[in-house]
Design an enzyme around this catalytic site. Structure first.
Site, mmCIF file in Angstrom:
data_model
loop_
_atom_site.group_PDB
_atom_site.id
_atom_site.type_symbol
_atom_site.label_atom_id
_atom_site.label_comp_id
_atom_site.label_asym_id
_atom_site.label_seq_id
_atom_site.Cartn_x
_atom_site.Cartn_y
_atom_site.Cartn_z
ATOM 1 N N GLU A 169 92.288 5.091 -86.882
ATOM 2 C CA GLU A 169 92.841 3.779 -87.199
ATOM 3 C C GLU A 169 91.806 2.858 -87.823
ATOM 4 O OE1 GLU A 169 94.383 2.184 -83.469
ATOM 5 O OE2 GLU A 169 94.697 4.277 -82.925
ATOM 6 N N CYS A 182 88.103 -3.569 -89.296
ATOM 7 C CA CYS A 182 87.531 -2.865 -88.152
ATOM 8 C C CYS A 182 87.763 -1.381 -88.409
ATOM 9 C CB CYS A 182 88.253 -3.322 -86.888
ATOM 10 S SG CYS A 182 87.782 -2.364 -85.438
ATOM 11 N N CYS A 189 86.859 10.006 -78.833
ATOM 12 C CA CYS A 189 85.581 9.532 -78.321
ATOM 13 C C CYS A 189 85.267 10.297 -77.046
ATOM 14 C CB CYS A 189 85.694 8.035 -78.018
ATOM 15 S SG CYS A 189 84.162 7.297 -77.422
ATOM 16 N N CYS A 193 85.075 5.684 -71.370
ATOM 17 C CA CYS A 193 85.302 4.378 -70.729
ATOM 18 C C CYS A 193 86.714 4.367 -70.146
ATOM 19 C CB CYS A 193 85.127 3.236 -71.735
ATOM 20 S SG CYS A 193 83.460 3.153 -72.397
ATOM 21 N N CYS A 196 89.833 2.448 -71.851
ATOM 22 C CA CYS A 196 89.957 2.519 -73.310
ATOM 23 C C CYS A 196 90.926 3.626 -73.746
ATOM 24 C CB CYS A 196 88.569 2.747 -73.908
ATOM 25 S SG CYS A 196 88.576 2.901 -75.692
ATOM 26 N N SER A 268 79.182 -1.837 -82.976
ATOM 27 C CA SER A 268 79.310 -1.984 -81.523
ATOM 28 C C SER A 268 79.024 -0.660 -80.819
ATOM 29 C CB SER A 268 80.733 -2.452 -81.207
ATOM 30 O OG SER A 268 80.945 -2.481 -79.825
ATOM 31 N N CYS A 410 92.261 -1.156 -80.054
ATOM 32 C CA CYS A 410 91.546 0.062 -80.394
ATOM 33 C C CYS A 410 92.176 1.343 -79.821
ATOM 34 C CB CYS A 410 90.154 -0.182 -79.833
ATOM 35 S SG CYS A 410 89.048 1.130 -79.774
HETATM 36 N N1 SAH Z 1 82.219 2.698 -78.711
HETATM 37 C C1 SAH Z 1 81.979 1.360 -79.126
HETATM 38 C C2 SAH Z 1 83.160 0.778 -79.873
HETATM 39 C C3 SAH Z 1 84.364 0.718 -79.014
HETATM 40 S S1 SAH Z 1 85.683 -0.369 -79.333
HETATM 41 C C4 SAH Z 1 81.656 0.515 -77.949
HETATM 42 O O1 SAH Z 1 81.842 0.955 -76.810
HETATM 43 O O2 SAH Z 1 81.185 -0.599 -78.120
HETATM 44 C C5 SAH Z 1 85.071 -1.981 -79.310
HETATM 45 C C6 SAH Z 1 85.162 -2.748 -77.996
HETATM 46 O O3 SAH Z 1 86.478 -2.765 -77.439
HETATM 47 C C7 SAH Z 1 84.272 -2.178 -76.929
HETATM 48 O O4 SAH Z 1 83.604 -3.231 -76.292
HETATM 49 C C8 SAH Z 1 85.240 -1.532 -76.000
HETATM 50 O O5 SAH Z 1 84.735 -1.377 -74.700
HETATM 51 C C9 SAH Z 1 86.398 -2.495 -76.065
HETATM 52 N N2 SAH Z 1 87.675 -1.952 -75.614
HETATM 53 C C10 SAH Z 1 88.085 -0.682 -75.618
HETATM 54 N N3 SAH Z 1 89.321 -0.590 -75.112
HETATM 55 C C11 SAH Z 1 89.694 -1.827 -74.790
HETATM 56 C C12 SAH Z 1 90.879 -2.388 -74.217
HETATM 57 N N4 SAH Z 1 91.895 -1.623 -73.893
HETATM 58 N N5 SAH Z 1 90.916 -3.723 -74.035
HETATM 59 C C13 SAH Z 1 89.886 -4.500 -74.379
HETATM 60 N N6 SAH Z 1 88.751 -4.044 -74.915
HETATM 61 C C14 SAH Z 1 88.652 -2.723 -75.109
#
Ligand code: SAH
Length: 420
Positions: A169, A182, A189, A193, A196, A268, A410
Site C-alpha cells: 500500500e 506514505c 513485516c 508489533c 499492527c 520511521s 498502515c
Molecule cells: N516499521 C516502521 C514503520 C511502521 S508504520 C516503524 O515501526 O516505525 C508507522 C507507524 O505506525 C509506526 O510507529 C507503527 O508502530 C505505527 N502503527 C502501526 N500500526 C498501527 C495502528 N494500528 N495504529 C496506530 N499506529 C500504528
C-alpha cells in the site's frame, strides 16, 4: 541485488548461446571434442542471459549506476542523464524518449525494462482528498513488466493481474504545506508489533528499489499532483531493507529525478539500533522517526518484540548520537493504546526519558486492528497526554487523522485483501 555489471554480457551470451546451439544442430557435438560441454554450456548461457534480462529494471538504478550501464552499452554518459530524467517525468515507454536515437531506444527495450506496479485498488476519502493505493507485486522481486497503458484498477484487472503474488500500500495525503506520500518498504513485516496490521502474516519479501520508486511515480500519475514530501511509514520495517531504502532515497533526491528535498523525507523505524548509526552517517539530512510506544522495557517488549533485541537505553543512545551527528530533531512515535500505555504514569516515564533531547513526540491514537485485542484511546485522552508532555518541556502533537472514511491505517487494506 543489483546486476547491471553483468548486463553487457547478455548480448554476448545470447550470440554465443545461439552459436553453440546452431553449431550443435549443424554438426552434432558427439563427433567433436566439445561433446561433453557444448550443449550444457549453451543452456547455462541461455539461463544466465534470461536471468539477467528479467532482473534489470531501469527504476532500480541510481544516476551513477545508470551512467555505468550506458558506458557498458558503449554509449556516452549523457544518455544516462537523458533517460533518467525521462523516467522521472513519468515516461514509461522508450518511444516517448524523443531525444534518444531510435537505434538506442530499440537497444534499450531489448536489454532492460521500466518496471511498473499494477494498481489493484484505489480508495479515495471524500472528506480530505486522501487516496490509498493497493499495488500488486510479482513473485520474484521485480516489478510487474507491463505495457504503457497501466491505469489498471481492481475493477478491470484481469485474472492474471489478480494472481499478483502480493500487494503493498501507499497513501497520498494533502496537507497545508503540500502533498505527501506514505510508502511501503516491504511486503509484510517480520517485526511482529502486536497492534499492527502489517505484521499479521509475517514478511513476504523486501521491496526492490524500483518498487519503492514506482509507488511514488504511479501515485503521481494517478493523482496528477506534485508530491513534494514522503514518509516511509507504510508496510514494512525500512531498516530491515536498508540497502534498497538507501538507494531509493538517493534516487528521489537526485535533481534530475524527482528532486525531493532530503528534509522533506522521513523514515520511521521500530528501532533497529545499528542502522540508526548508519542512517545518521549516510543520510544526515533525512528526518528520522523512532517508534517508541512505551517508556519502559517491560511495556515496550510486550508491544514490540524488537525491544527484546534492542532495549530502550540502546535506542536512546543511538537517538542522542543521531541528533548530535546531524543537528536534526528526532521524532518519537507513540501509538496510544487504551489501558496499556496511556496512563499519567506512562506520560511521566516518557517525560523523564526524553527530557533534554532535541525531539518531538507524535502521539497516534491506535487505529484498531481486528483480532489484536487492543483498543484505542479518545482524542481527548491523547490531547491530555500531549499537554502533560508539553508542560514538562517535551514537545508533542496528536497526529491528525486523515482518510478516516477509508482503510488508511498502515497495512489494513493489504490485510483485508489477503483475507478475501
Ligand atoms: N516499521 C516502521 C514503520 C511502521 S508504520 C516503524 O515501526 O516505525 C508507522 C507507524 O505506525 C509506526 O510507529 C507503527 O508502530 C505505527 N502503527 C502501526 N500500526 C498501527 C495502528 N494500528 N495504529 C496506530 N499506529 C500504528
Amino acid at each position: 541485488m543489483y546486476v547491471h555489471g553483468t548486463l553487457s554480457l547478455c548480448p554476448h551470451a545470447a550470440v554465443l548461446s545461439a552459436f553453440v546451439v546452431a553449431f550443435h544442430k549443424w554438426r552434432p557435438l558427439e563427433t567433436t571434442k566439445y561433446r561433453r560441454c557444448g550443449r550444457p554450456l549453451a543452456y547455462i548461457l541461455l539461463v544466465f542471459m534470461c536471468y539477467n534480462i528479467s532482473m534489470v529494471d531501469l527504476r532500480d538504478m541510481t544516476i551513477g549506476e545508470m551512467e555505468s550501464f550506458f558506458v557498458e552499452l558503449g554509449e556516452p554518459k549523457y544518455r544516462a542523464h537523458q533517460v533518467f530524467s525521462w523516467l522521472y517525468k513519468g515516461v514509461t515507454d522508450f518511444d516517448e524518449m524523443v531525444n534518444i536515437p531510435k537505434v538506442l531506444r530499440e537497444k534499450l527495450s531489448g536489454a532492460v525494462y521500466i518496471g511498473r506496479l499494477a494498481i489493484l485498488e484505489v480508495q479515495e476519502s471524500k472528506s480530505d482528498g486522501t487516496q490509498k493505493f493497493l499495488f500488486g507485486l510479482t513473485n520474484g522481486g521485480g516489478t510487474n513488466v507491463v505495457g504503457a497503458d497501466m491505469e489498471m484498477t481492481y475493477a478491470n484487472a484481469s485474472d492474471a493481474d489478480m494472481r499478483c503474488a502480493d500487494a503493498v500500500e501507499a497513501v497520498f495525503m494533502k496537507y497545508k504545506y503540500g502533498n505527501s506520500i506514505c510508502i511501503s518498504s516491504q511486503a509484510g513485516c517480520r517485526m511482529g508489533c502486536k497492534f499492527c496490521a502489517s505484521t499479521r502474516n509475517g514478511l513476504s519479501r523486501n521491496l526492490t528499489v524500483g518498487e519503492m520508486v514506482s509507488q511514488v511515480l504511479e501515485a503521481t500519475r494517478q493523482t496528477g499532483e506534485f508530491i513534494g514530501h514522503m514518509v516511509v511509514m507504510g508496510t514494512g520495517e525500512p531498516f530491515d531493507n536498508y540497502e534498497n531504502l538507501s538507494r531509493f532515497i538517493s534516487i528521489l533526491h537526485e535533481k534530475e529525478g524527482l528532486g525531493l528535498s532530503n528534509r522533506n523525507i522521513t523514515v520511521s523505524t521500530c528501532g533497529i539500533v545499528p542502522k540508526i548509526y548508519d542512517f545518521a552517517k549516510d543520510h544526515p539530512q533525512v528526518n528520522l522517526a523512532i517508534s517508541l510506544h512505551a517508556a519502559t522495557d517491560g511495556k515496550r517488549s510486550a508491544m514490540m518484540p524488537i525491544n527484546n533485541k534492542y532495549k530502550i537505553a540502546e535506542i536512546m543512545k543511538a537517538a542522542k548520537h543521531y541528533t548530535a551527528e546531524t543537528g536534526r530533531r528526532i521524532t518519537f512515535e507513540y501509538t496510544m493504546v487504551n489501558g496499556v500505555n496511556d496512563s499519567d504514569e506512562d506520560a511521566r516515564n516518557l517525560m523523564s526519558l526524553l527530557k533534554g533531547l532535541n525531539c518531538h513526540v507524535n502521539l497516534i491514537p491506535l487505529n484498531k486492528v481486528e483480532g489484536t485485542g487492543f483498543d484505542t484511546v479518545s482524542r481527548k485522552r491523547a490531547e491530555e497526554f500531549a499537554e502533560m508532555l508539553e508542560n514538562s518541556g517535551v514537545t508533542a502533537t496528536v497526529r491528525r487523522e486523515l482518510g478516516s472514511d477509508i482503510d488508511a491505517a498502515c497495512g489494513q487494506l493489504r490485510l483485508k485483501k489477503s483475507r478475501e
